[in-house]
Design a protein around this motif. Structure first.
Motif, short mmCIF file in Angstrom:
data_model
loop_
_atom_site.label_atom_id
_atom_site.label_comp_id
_atom_site.label_asym_id
_atom_site.label_seq_id
_atom_site.Cartn_x
_atom_site.Cartn_y
_atom_site.Cartn_z
N ARG A 71 0.96 -0.95 0.18
CA ARG A 71 -0.07 -0.08 0.03
C ARG A 71 0.88 1.26 -0.18
NH1 ARG A 71 -4.24 -0.15 4.80
NH2 ARG A 71 -4.92 1.59 3.63
N GLU A 72 2.01 1.19 0.67
CA GLU A 72 3.01 2.20 0.92
C GLU A 72 4.02 2.17 0.06
OE1 GLU A 72 3.93 4.44 4.61
OE2 GLU A 72 5.59 3.20 4.24
N LEU A 73 4.31 3.02 -1.06
CA LEU A 73 5.20 3.05 -1.99
C LEU A 73 6.47 3.79 -1.63
CD1 LEU A 73 3.17 3.34 -5.39
CD2 LEU A 73 4.08 1.28 -4.29
N ASN A 74 7.55 3.77 -2.10
CA ASN A 74 8.79 4.61 -1.84
C ASN A 74 8.95 5.20 -3.26
OD1 ASN A 74 10.64 5.12 0.22
ND2 ASN A 74 12.22 4.06 -1.00
N VAL A 75 8.73 6.59 -3.18
CA VAL A 75 8.96 7.55 -4.28
C VAL A 75 10.18 8.22 -4.25
CG1 VAL A 75 7.99 9.05 -5.75
CG2 VAL A 75 6.31 7.62 -4.92
N VAL A 76 11.09 8.09 -5.27
CA VAL A 76 12.40 8.91 -5.27
C VAL A 76 12.31 9.84 -6.61
CG1 VAL A 76 15.03 8.88 -5.07
CG2 VAL A 76 13.62 6.89 -4.04
N VAL A 77 12.72 11.05 -6.23
CA VAL A 77 12.80 12.03 -7.34
C VAL A 77 14.18 12.39 -7.44
CG1 VAL A 77 12.02 14.09 -8.48
CG2 VAL A 77 10.55 12.85 -7.06
N ALA A 78 14.97 11.97 -8.59
CA ALA A 78 16.24 12.31 -9.20
C ALA A 78 16.39 13.27 -10.21
CB ALA A 78 17.04 11.34 -9.24
N VAL A 79 17.02 14.47 -9.81
CA VAL A 79 17.26 15.56 -10.94
C VAL A 79 18.62 15.57 -11.31
CG1 VAL A 79 16.54 17.67 -11.46
CG2 VAL A 79 15.21 16.48 -9.53
N MET A 80 18.86 15.61 -12.32
CA MET A 80 20.12 15.52 -13.24
C MET A 80 20.19 17.42 -13.45
SD MET A 80 23.18 14.46 -13.70
CE MET A 80 23.42 12.82 -13.59
N LEU A 81 21.24 17.97 -12.59
CA LEU A 81 21.38 19.26 -13.00
C LEU A 81 22.75 19.82 -13.56
CD1 LEU A 81 19.47 20.53 -9.65
CD2 LEU A 81 18.62 20.77 -11.90
N ASN A 82 23.10 19.17 -14.68
CA ASN A 82 24.30 19.49 -15.45
C ASN A 82 24.02 20.78 -15.96
OD1 ASN A 82 22.68 17.63 -16.80
ND2 ASN A 82 23.91 17.96 -18.40
N GLY A 83 24.95 21.47 -16.64
CA GLY A 83 25.23 22.49 -17.44
C GLY A 83 24.06 22.91 -18.34
N PHE A 164 21.01 2.96 -7.03
CA PHE A 164 21.10 1.50 -6.85
C PHE A 164 21.27 1.00 -5.47
CE2 PHE A 164 22.80 -2.88 -7.10
CZ PHE A 164 21.94 -3.53 -8.28
N LYS A 165 21.82 1.94 -4.58
CA LYS A 165 22.13 1.50 -3.19
C LYS A 165 21.04 1.76 -2.40
CE LYS A 165 26.98 3.04 -3.24
NZ LYS A 165 27.99 4.03 -2.62
N ILE A 166 19.78 2.23 -3.05
CA ILE A 166 18.55 2.02 -2.19
C ILE A 166 17.95 0.78 -1.74
CG2 ILE A 166 16.23 2.90 -2.11
CD1 ILE A 166 17.19 5.27 -3.75
N ARG A 167 17.94 0.31 -0.73
CA ARG A 167 17.65 -1.19 -0.38
C ARG A 167 16.31 -1.26 -0.89
NH1 ARG A 167 20.33 -2.19 5.70
NH2 ARG A 167 22.53 -1.76 4.94
#
Length: 277
Positions: A71-83, A164-167
């Motif tokens: 029921r409970e999800l693990n949501v991760v937002v990753a933002v790539m902020l290169n030039g 990938f290290k997120i368990r």
């Protein structure tokens, strides 16, 4: 971006999520089930990605794995902020990325899911542990729009290794213009990965503007370029080749994706991605 504009962006995205999406909508982030329940024979309409090929080979009939979705999800937002994110003819891609990330963050919290974020370029520049606190979205948005991406390169290998290290198996949204080489295949095997491609239309269909002094946003090197005829033709050819490779990689890796241009409404594109409209 001024404090007033940041506040306006956050109020807008919060209103869209909490007012324009009816009720709690757990299907907005429909992740893979995480708890294995049983095997059963394949039925028309089943997701082919859930076929257990080892059992299928042994029994000579296709079988799928059934899971019980948490029921409970693990949501991760990753933002790539290169030039290259510091560009835009309508709005800077960096600002659009902040809006997309805010929508995803508010949606996760509305659905009572765990939310965390990761800001990256050549290395990690910001993150927060999983939370259900709405202030985390405000903190993330402010960090994104205040970030200085010029001179920073995109290190997708390091980003993928970090994620990938997120368990706990998670739904990971990666926001980037994806103009640099990347490989998310291994990451997509462990987590459910969704790619949000943020682009400006000028990047894909530039106009003839003659000689122009350009600065590489990642290396800060300057150069004179004659942006006419053959130069544009060759550039567009390379962009199309790059995008074909990108889309092929997403499809082969089972990664859902959408492209949002700087002149588009991110909320509408995200609803379409998740089949809400």
């Amino acid at each position: 971006m001024t404090e007033k504009r940041i506040k306006k962006l956050l109020i807008k995205t919060k209103r869209q999520v909490f007012s324009e999406i009816p009720g709690n909508n757990p299907s907005l982030f429909k992740g893979e089930g995480f708890d294995f329940v049983e095997l059963r024979e394949y039925q028309p309409g089943d997701d082919v990605k859930k076929i257990d090929w080892l059992i299928t080979a042994k029994l000579q009939k296709p079988f799928v794995k059934l899971y019980r979705e948490e029921r409970e999800l693990n949501v991760v937002v990753a933002v790539m902020l290169n030039g290259s994110m510091f560009f835009g003819t309508k709005r800077f891609k960096q600002e659009v990325a902040a809006e997309v990330a805010s929508l995803l963050g508010f949606a996760a919290i509305k659905n009572q899911d765990n939310f965390s974020y990761l800001l990256f370029a050549d290395k990690e520049y910001g993150s927060i542990r999983p939370t259900k606190n709405m202030q985390a979205v405000w903190q993330m948005a402010k960090q994104i729009v205040r970030f200085q991406p010029l001179g920073k390169v995109a290190n997708f290998a390091a980003l993928s290794a970090r994620l990938f290290k997120i368990r706990r198996k998670s739904i990971i949204f990666i926001i980037s213009d994806f103009l640099e080489p990347f490989d998310l295949k291994v990451l997509a095997k462990k987590h459910e990965v969704v790619a949000i491609v943020v682009r400006d239309r000028f990047e894909e269909k530039p106009e003839s503007i003659g000689f122009m002094h350009l600065i590489d946003p990642e290396t800060k090197k300057s150069m004179m370029v004659d942006f006419e005829g053959l130069t544009i033709k060759n550039y567009v050819k390379e962009i199309k080749k790059l995008d074909h490779k990108m889309y092929t990689h997403f499809k082969k890796s089972g990664i859902r994706f959408t492209k949002i241009y700087t002149d588009e409404e991110p909320f509408i594109k995200l609803l379409k991605l998740f089949g809400q409209r």
